[in-house]
Design an enzyme around this catalytic site. Sequence first.
Site, mmCIF file in Angstrom:
data_model
loop_
_atom_site.group_PDB
_atom_site.id
_atom_site.type_symbol
_atom_site.label_atom_id
_atom_site.label_comp_id
_atom_site.label_asym_id
_atom_site.label_seq_id
_atom_site.Cartn_x
_atom_site.Cartn_y
_atom_site.Cartn_z
ATOM 1 C CG ASN A 211 -0.227 -0.118 2.509
ATOM 2 O OD1 ASN A 211 0.552 0.754 2.892
ATOM 3 N ND2 ASN A 211 -0.466 -1.219 3.227
ATOM 4 C CG ASP A 281 -7.484 -4.977 5.872
ATOM 5 O OD1 ASP A 281 -7.021 -4.957 7.033
ATOM 6 O OD2 ASP A 281 -8.007 -3.975 5.336
ATOM 7 C CE LYS A 291 8.167 -12.786 -14.482
ATOM 8 N NZ LYS A 291 9.057 -12.109 -15.462
ATOM 9 C CG PHE A 325 -3.085 5.842 13.343
ATOM 10 C CD1 PHE A 325 -2.882 6.982 12.577
ATOM 11 C CD2 PHE A 325 -2.494 5.760 14.592
ATOM 12 C CE1 PHE A 325 -2.088 8.021 13.045
ATOM 13 C CE2 PHE A 325 -1.701 6.794 15.065
ATOM 14 C CZ PHE A 325 -1.495 7.934 14.293
ATOM 15 C CE LYS A 339 -8.819 0.088 12.914
ATOM 16 N NZ LYS A 339 -7.975 0.674 11.836
ATOM 17 C CE LYS A 343 -10.599 -3.824 14.270
ATOM 18 N NZ LYS A 343 -9.627 -3.828 13.170
#
Length: 403
Positions: A211, A281, A291, A325, A339, A343
């Site tokens: 990301n 995730d 490959k 975060f 969240k 959590k």
Amino acid sequence: MLSQKNIVLGVSGGIASYKACALTSKLTQKGANVKVMMTENAAQFVSPLTFQALSRNPVYINTFDEKDPMKIAHIDLADWADLIIIAPATANIIGKLANGIADDMLSTTLLASEAPVYIAPAMNVHMYKHPAVMKNMNQLADWGYHFIEPGAGYLACGYVGKGRLEEPETIISVLEAHQQDHTSHSLEGKTVLVSAGPTREKVDPIRFFTNRSSGKMGFAIAEAAADLGATVNLVTGPTNQTITHPNINRIDVESAEEMYEAIHRYYENSDIVIKAAAVADYRPKQVHEQKMKKQEGDLLLELERTKDILKSLGEKKTHQFLVGFAAETSDPIEYGLGKLRKKNLDAIVVNNVTAEGAGFGNDTNIVTYINKDEKQIPVELSSKKEVANKLFQFIVHDMKGDR
């Protein structure tokens, strides 16, 4: 907090120079040792004799006017200063500092000093918003310079808008608050665990999923915690960020699974845990040892869920203060609150990564801190180091039950 502090007050050439007279007087009344340094243009607005009378110290203007033959004045002042204030700071002096230009007494001293620098801009509203000025201020903020934002109102040029030098009382209150925060060692004896950066999930020996996280926010948090006296364990995914603070132990990982294992290894002995990493995730269900060759038609990859690190920490939490975060692109507060509750967090830091100046790769950020009581505290556009410092103010207050 300013008593006996050695303060260099830099006065650059703007009509707001007259306010620097009151600032000099009030700093001296606070017990600070003030030495005023003026640009030649500033001396067109206010006489150096005025500052000399108010500070009871010589005033410095000319780089080559060496008052003591045993010392080089601009180096001596740079080393002498506990902190430096530039008020007013014109677009010109901001531009010089951001680009390493040292062509007068003030700019030369600024480049030679390692003291904290506080910049109080004052200029025309259109100048303040000019892209070049904004770029220079963002560069200085990224380097750790502190800004005291100008107020809005009637300007000397006749315009009404943002650009008026903040009042001396406000400047002093900012200095006192900042000195208190950075001399208190509020995290002395604490162990802080921080995660930062992205993760990489292998597809084959060549390819991986990742990301846009740069790790800048997590590294800023780790450094801020260490500056406040904490022992810091920084678990980071692949990133170009570097850190050399002696109180920081860096642990490099690559995948979400490796990050899970590393964080749990340090979790039990941590007092504060801040999960700033952008963890994948999902990961490929099958990792190819060779490959993957290009074939005709489309390719379908099956993905599986990675372990939810933050949720697992919330389930095992005993004494830790756990902060997550939430980087969102829509309804950030709503998702952040969900969240926080789901959590078992003590606080969450929410930001909209699509907002200008926020998000991955930027040197600045815009966030909202939400504690367990769901009190929301916004942090406006600031350098990531400044955001990190403010987050620890909130965390320390919440740990003490001050909110």
